[in-house]
Motif scaffolding. Structure first.
Motif, PDB file in Angstrom:
ATOM      1  N   GLY A 117       0.825  -1.204   0.000  1.00  0.00           N
ATOM      2  CA  GLY A 117       0.000   0.000   0.000  1.00  0.00           C
ATOM      3  C   GLY A 117       0.858   1.254   0.000  1.00  0.00           C
ATOM      4  O   GLY A 117       2.061   1.224  -0.282  1.00  0.00           O
ATOM      5  N   ASP A 118       0.226   2.378   0.338  1.00  0.00           N
ATOM      6  CA  ASP A 118       0.888   3.681   0.283  1.00  0.00           C
ATOM      7  C   ASP A 118       1.501   4.050   1.629  1.00  0.00           C
ATOM      8  O   ASP A 118       0.880   3.873   2.679  1.00  0.00           O
ATOM      9  CB  ASP A 118      -0.119   4.770  -0.120  1.00  0.00           C
ATOM     10  N   TRP A 119       2.714   4.582   1.570  1.00  0.00           N
ATOM     11  CA  TRP A 119       3.418   5.114   2.729  1.00  0.00           C
ATOM     12  C   TRP A 119       3.589   6.614   2.515  1.00  0.00           C
ATOM     13  O   TRP A 119       4.150   7.034   1.505  1.00  0.00           O
ATOM     14  CB  TRP A 119       4.785   4.469   2.894  1.00  0.00           C
ATOM     15  N   GLU A 120       3.109   7.397   3.451  1.00  0.00           N
ATOM     16  CA  GLU A 120       3.190   8.855   3.340  1.00  0.00           C
ATOM     17  C   GLU A 120       4.363   9.370   4.162  1.00  0.00           C
ATOM     18  O   GLU A 120       4.600   8.929   5.284  1.00  0.00           O
ATOM     19  CB  GLU A 120       1.902   9.501   3.832  1.00  0.00           C
ATOM     20  N   LEU A 121       5.107  10.318   3.594  1.00  0.00           N
ATOM     21  CA  LEU A 121       6.284  10.865   4.265  1.00  0.00           C
ATOM     22  C   LEU A 121       5.928  12.156   4.992  1.00  0.00           C
ATOM     23  O   LEU A 121       5.355  13.078   4.408  1.00  0.00           O
ATOM     24  CB  LEU A 121       7.381  11.147   3.239  1.00  0.00           C
ATOM     25  N   GLN A 122       6.258  12.207   6.286  1.00  0.00           N
ATOM     26  CA  GLN A 122       6.038  13.384   7.107  1.00  0.00           C
ATOM     27  C   GLN A 122       7.364  13.807   7.723  1.00  0.00           C
ATOM     28  O   GLN A 122       8.308  13.024   7.786  1.00  0.00           O
ATOM     29  CB  GLN A 122       5.002  13.099   8.196  1.00  0.00           C
ATOM     30  N   ALA A 123       7.445  15.059   8.162  1.00  0.00           N
ATOM     31  CA  ALA A 123       8.699  15.593   8.702  1.00  0.00           C
ATOM     32  C   ALA A 123       8.430  16.318  10.007  1.00  0.00           C
ATOM     33  O   ALA A 123       7.335  16.839  10.245  1.00  0.00           O
ATOM     34  CB  ALA A 123       9.358  16.533   7.697  1.00  0.00           C
ATOM     35  N   SER A 124       9.456  16.378  10.857  1.00  0.00           N
ATOM     36  CA  SER A 124       9.399  17.144  12.102  1.00  0.00           C
ATOM     37  C   SER A 124      10.733  17.843  12.295  1.00  0.00           C
ATOM     38  O   SER A 124      11.792  17.281  11.972  1.00  0.00           O
ATOM     39  CB  SER A 124       9.109  16.243  13.306  1.00  0.00           C
ATOM     40  N   LEU A 125      10.683  19.060  12.826  1.00  0.00           N
ATOM     41  CA  LEU A 125      11.885  19.842  13.088  1.00  0.00           C
ATOM     42  C   LEU A 125      12.082  19.918  14.596  1.00  0.00           C
ATOM     43  O   LEU A 125      11.214  20.407  15.324  1.00  0.00           O
ATOM     44  CB  LEU A 125      11.733  21.249  12.504  1.00  0.00           C
ATOM     45  N   PHE A 126      13.232  19.407  15.073  1.00  0.00           N
ATOM     46  CA  PHE A 126      13.558  19.402  16.490  1.00  0.00           C
ATOM     47  C   PHE A 126      14.646  20.430  16.757  1.00  0.00           C
ATOM     48  O   PHE A 126      15.604  20.544  15.993  1.00  0.00           O
ATOM     49  CB  PHE A 126      14.053  18.021  16.934  1.00  0.00           C
TER      50      PHE A 126
END
Length: 337
Positions: A117-126
């Motif tokens: 299936g589909d994998w969605e890419l997300q980001a976080s800034l620490f």
């Protein structure tokens, strides 16, 4: 500290005692390196410069849409390039806001099973005590280096075979990177020309006897059914023949036209379900052009649109190759069925 999220798709904000803090993310490059997918981009505050070199960290998360599975990846800090056109110019200096990350497909499996299936890419800034700001990586310069993709995707990277019957297909949809992991049930591995047509063979373990190959003419929607022969062994192989008359009778070649014609292909099971045919060139090239007997100006081409699905094209014989086919073949991992 109170936190207030904005609704902007790629810029996110907090409200702190010193005023709003905003962050933005961008993906500048995506490419295959061996079996792994390398991403390069940036994550930065838009209202201030970095507190100190290496003070910010970008973490990426792959989210499987059909389950709660998440895979975290830590970005490696990098200096942004010196090209002023590489990324939008911010108000503050963000030379060290770049990052690179490697995605190993093996992490998309759990308990030895691939999560399709589909994998969605997300980001976080620490950034230290400030905590984290989430967001989405949107294609910036990356979109300029990739070709147009099928099924509504704006851009499409070549797929990678990560197992015998499993592919990983990266693509940009609405400017955001997503990975599609799929099990391929019908692989075309061999094509050669003969006097009576082009002979095809491959593997289709999920197709029973009585399955036929269906060709749909894209310009007229005319459907042609071709017989398929199966050989049952430890691997189910199939063989089919593309007769020349199926592509010339009543078509542009017979009328003397020069415009290209296209056919989509799939295997049609007796119960009405279909299976697309996917080019598998790990054992050698499959896509290519074949001169049309009796015509000095037309050739039959096996090709695809970047997604690996077999398309058949009848077009002028001078165009012996498709750039898409050459790019696809050069990106395959050397695995064998």
């Amino acid at each position: 500290m109170s936190k207030t999220r904005t609704s902007a798709p790629s810029t996110h904000a907090w409200t702190t005692a010193t005023g709003p803090t905003r962050a933005e993310f961008g993906l500048l490059r995506a490419r295959w390196i061996g079996r792994r997918l390398e991403l390069a981009g940036y994550g930065r505050y838009t209202d201030r410069a970095e507190a100190h070199p290496g003070g910010t960290r970008v973490w990426l998360t792959l989210h499987h849409r059909a389950s709660s599975r998440r895979v975290s990846l830590r970005g490696t800090p990098q200096r942004l390039g010196d090209n002023p056109d590489e990324t939008p110019q911010p108000r503050h200096c963000h030379d060290r806001s770049g990052f690179t990350a490697l995605i190993d497909p093996i992490r998309l499996a759990t308990d030895g099973q691939w999560l399709q299936g589909d994998w969605e890419l997300q980001a976080s800034l620490f950034a230290g005590l400030r905590g984290a700001l989430p967001g989405r990586l949107r294609g910036q310069g990356a979109a300029a280096h990739l070709g147009p993709g099928p099924n509504g995707a704006e851009t499409w990277l070549p797929a990678r075979w990560i197992d015998r019957d499993v592919r990983l297909q990266p693509g940009f949809l609405k400017g955001r990177l997503q990975l599609t992991l799929e099990q391929v049930h019908a692989r075309l591995t061999v094509a050669h020309q003969a006097d009576d047509g082009i002979h095809l063979s491959g593997f289709a373990p999920s197709c029973p006897e009585g399955t036929v190959m269906r060709l749909r003419h894209c310009q007229s929607s005319t459907v042609t059914m071709l017989p398929v022969r199966f050989v049952r062994s430890w691997k189910t192989t199939f063989a089919a023949r593309l007769p020349y008359q199926a592509f010339t009778a009543g078509g542009a070649a017979e009328r003397g036209g020069v415009g290209p014609e296209y056919w989509e292909t799939e295997l049609l099971r007796p119960d009405g379900s279909v299976e697309p045919l996917t080019l598998d060139e790990r054992g050698g090239p499959v896509a290519g052009g074949y001169p049309l007997p009796g015509s000095a100006t037309r050739a039959l081409h096996l090709t695809h649109l970047g997604d690996g699905r077999l398309r058949i094209c009848l077009q002028p014989a001078a165009a012996h190759e498709f750039p898409t086919c050459r790019a696809q073949a050069s990106h395959h991992v050397p695995l064998h069925p």
